[in-house]
Design a protein around this motif. Structure first.
Motif, PDB file in Angstrom:
ATOM      1  N   LEU A  73       0.829  -1.205   0.000  1.00 21.34           N
ATOM      2  CA  LEU A  73       0.000   0.000   0.000  1.00 21.34           C
ATOM      3  C   LEU A  73       0.868   1.262   0.000  1.00 21.34           C
ATOM      4  N   VAL A  74       1.928   1.276   0.793  1.00 17.32           N
ATOM      5  CA  VAL A  74       2.825   2.433   0.830  1.00 17.32           C
ATOM      6  C   VAL A  74       3.443   2.654  -0.548  1.00 17.32           C
ATOM      7  N   GLN A  75       3.855   1.588  -1.211  1.00 18.15           N
ATOM      8  CA  GLN A  75       4.421   1.714  -2.557  1.00 18.15           C
ATOM      9  C   GLN A  75       3.421   2.326  -3.533  1.00 18.15           C
ATOM     10  N   GLN A  76       2.151   1.938  -3.436  1.00 17.74           N
ATOM     11  CA  GLN A  76       1.136   2.517  -4.312  1.00 17.74           C
ATOM     12  C   GLN A  76       1.023   4.027  -4.089  1.00 17.74           C
ATOM     13  N   PHE A  77       1.075   4.448  -2.848  1.00 14.93           N
ATOM     14  CA  PHE A  77       0.991   5.871  -2.531  1.00 14.93           C
ATOM     15  C   PHE A  77       2.247   6.618  -2.996  1.00 14.93           C
ATOM     16  N   ILE A  78       3.420   6.001  -2.847  1.00 20.34           N
ATOM     17  CA  ILE A  78       4.654   6.630  -3.312  1.00 20.34           C
ATOM     18  C   ILE A  78       4.619   6.783  -4.831  1.00 20.34           C
ATOM     19  N   ARG A  79       4.262   5.698  -5.553  1.00 18.74           N
ATOM     20  CA  ARG A  79       4.222   5.758  -7.018  1.00 18.74           C
ATOM     21  C   ARG A  79       3.255   6.828  -7.510  1.00 18.74           C
ATOM     22  N   ALA A  80       2.141   7.010  -6.809  1.00 19.29           N
ATOM     23  CA  ALA A  80       1.133   7.994  -7.220  1.00 19.29           C
ATOM     24  C   ALA A  80       1.502   9.416  -6.791  1.00 19.29           C
ATOM     25  N   LEU A  86       6.998  10.606   5.305  1.00 24.51           N
ATOM     26  CA  LEU A  86       7.075   9.170   5.559  1.00 24.51           C
ATOM     27  C   LEU A  86       7.761   8.959   6.898  1.00 24.51           C
ATOM     28  N   TRP A  87       7.119   8.208   7.774  1.00 17.06           N
ATOM     29  CA  TRP A  87       7.708   7.846   9.062  1.00 17.06           C
ATOM     30  C   TRP A  87       8.077   6.376   8.992  1.00 17.06           C
ATOM     31  N   LEU A  88       9.346   6.084   9.144  1.00 19.35           N
ATOM     32  CA  LEU A  88       9.823   4.707   9.162  1.00 19.35           C
ATOM     33  C   LEU A  88      10.107   4.320  10.605  1.00 19.35           C
ATOM     34  N   HIS A  89       9.646   3.163  10.995  1.00 17.40           N
ATOM     35  CA  HIS A  89       9.869   2.653  12.348  1.00 17.40           C
ATOM     36  C   HIS A  89      10.702   1.380  12.204  1.00 17.40           C
ATOM     37  N   VAL A  90      11.961   1.473  12.559  1.00 18.89           N
ATOM     38  CA  VAL A  90      12.898   0.378  12.381  1.00 18.89           C
ATOM     39  C   VAL A  90      13.049  -0.346  13.708  1.00 18.89           C
ATOM     40  N   VAL A  91      12.651  -1.614  13.727  1.00 18.65           N
ATOM     41  CA  VAL A  91      12.701  -2.441  14.932  1.00 18.65           C
ATOM     42  C   VAL A  91      13.745  -3.533  14.697  1.00 18.65           C
ATOM     43  N   PRO A  92      14.645  -3.747  15.647  1.00 18.61           N
ATOM     44  CA  PRO A  92      15.721  -4.724  15.425  1.00 18.61           C
ATOM     45  C   PRO A  92      15.245  -6.173  15.574  1.00 18.61           C
ATOM     46  N   VAL A  93      14.339  -6.561  14.675  1.00 17.26           N
ATOM     47  CA  VAL A  93      13.840  -7.940  14.642  1.00 17.26           C
ATOM     48  C   VAL A  93      13.941  -8.411  13.200  1.00 17.26           C
ATOM     49  N   LEU A  94      14.573  -9.542  12.969  1.00 14.92           N
ATOM     50  CA  LEU A  94      14.699 -10.090  11.623  1.00 14.92           C
ATOM     51  C   LEU A  94      13.457 -10.915  11.320  1.00 14.92           C
ATOM     52  N   ALA A  95      12.641 -10.429  10.392  1.00 17.46           N
ATOM     53  CA  ALA A  95      11.372 -11.080  10.090  1.00 17.46           C
ATOM     54  C   ALA A  95      11.502 -12.190   9.050  1.00 17.46           C
ATOM     55  N   CYS A  96      12.601 -12.200   8.315  1.00 24.22           N
ATOM     56  CA  CYS A  96      12.861 -13.244   7.314  1.00 24.22           C
ATOM     57  C   CYS A  96      11.769 -13.347   6.254  1.00 24.22           C
ATOM     58  N   GLY A  97      11.283 -12.247   5.824  1.00 24.86           N
ATOM     59  CA  GLY A  97      10.277 -12.294   4.767  1.00 24.86           C
ATOM     60  C   GLY A  97       9.641 -10.937   4.587  1.00 24.86           C
ATOM     61  N   GLY A  98       8.576 -10.917   3.812  1.00 26.83           N
ATOM     62  CA  GLY A  98       7.874  -9.678   3.585  1.00 26.83           C
ATOM     63  C   GLY A  98       8.379  -8.972   2.347  1.00 26.83           C
ATOM     64  N   ARG A  99       7.834  -7.821   2.096  1.00 26.25           N
ATOM     65  CA  ARG A  99       8.163  -7.027   0.919  1.00 26.25           C
ATOM     66  C   ARG A  99       9.069  -5.880   1.320  1.00 26.25           C
ATOM     67  N   ARG A 100      10.076  -5.621   0.507  1.00 26.10           N
ATOM     68  CA  ARG A 100      10.989  -4.503   0.757  1.00 26.10           C
ATOM     69  C   ARG A 100      10.282  -3.214   0.366  1.00 26.10           C
ATOM     70  N   LEU A 101      10.302  -2.233   1.247  1.00 26.54           N
ATOM     71  CA  LEU A 101       9.530  -1.006   1.081  1.00 26.54           C
ATOM     72  C   LEU A 101       9.881  -0.239  -0.182  1.00 26.54           C
ATOM     73  N   PHE A 102      11.156  -0.144  -0.524  1.00 28.69           N
ATOM     74  CA  PHE A 102      11.545   0.689  -1.651  1.00 28.69           C
ATOM     75  C   PHE A 102      11.801  -0.104  -2.934  1.00 28.69           C
ATOM     76  N   ASP A 103      11.427  -1.374  -2.976  1.00 30.79           N
ATOM     77  CA  ASP A 103      11.483  -2.147  -4.216  1.00 30.79           C
ATOM     78  C   ASP A 103      10.216  -1.889  -5.030  1.00 30.79           C
ATOM     79  N   GLY A 104      10.284  -2.131  -6.316  1.00 26.70           N
ATOM     80  CA  GLY A 104       9.100  -2.063  -7.160  1.00 26.70           C
ATOM     81  C   GLY A 104       8.598  -0.662  -7.442  1.00 26.70           C
ATOM     82  N   LEU A 105       9.447   0.331  -7.303  1.00 22.87           N
ATOM     83  CA  LEU A 105       9.013   1.699  -7.554  1.00 22.87           C
ATOM     84  C   LEU A 105       9.406   2.165  -8.957  1.00 22.87           C
TER      85      LEU A 105
END
Length: 131
Positions: A73-80, A86-105
């Motif tokens: 959803l954030v990527q859709q808003f950035i592209r548009a 933008l507030w980024l909240h970086v938590v030191p937990v390795l989630a081992c998955g998910g979508r990279r925020l700044f990919d696909g732009l």
């Protein structure tokens, strides 16, 4: 708000979610609005993020509108070009998955300037504004 964020937050938020205002959930799943305590009403928008943003802007009047959701959803808003902050909240937990925020732009040139960094033992919060 993205559908996945709503689904993962619905039970932990309980009967009195922290929003206390209308929340527009971008989803493919039609359903009636869900009224909660404290002034939060979840509206499920199936017409896409642009329509959800228009509804949120109308409800907010002269106040700010916030986006809460996952990377898709954030990527859709950035592209548009709909985000000015933008507030980024970086938590030191390795989630081992998910979508990279700044990919696909695509080839879009993004210029953000850092306006605030708050560090705590649990997370680092970075506030960016469009340049």
């Amino acid at each position: 708000m993205g559908h996945h964020m709503y689904i993962t937050g619905e039970i932990p938020w309980g009967d009195d979610p922290p929003f206390h205002m209308p929340v527009y959930v971008v989803t493919h799943h039609e359903r009636e609005p869900l009224v909660k305590e404290g002034g939060t009403t979840f509206h499920f928008v199936t017409e896409g993020p642009e329509h959800a943003l228009a509804l949120a802007r109308k409800a907010a009047g002269d106040r700010d509108v916030s986006l809460a959701g996952g990377a898709d959803l954030v990527q859709q808003f950035i592209r548009a070009g709909w985000l000015d902050e933008l507030w980024l909240h970086v938590v030191p937990v390795l989630a081992c998955g998910g979508r990279r925020l700044f990919d696909g732009l695509g080839d879009q040139q993004l210029e953000w300037r850092k306006t605030q960094v708050l560090d705590s033992p649990e997370a680092t919060h970075i506030r960016l504004r469009t340049a």
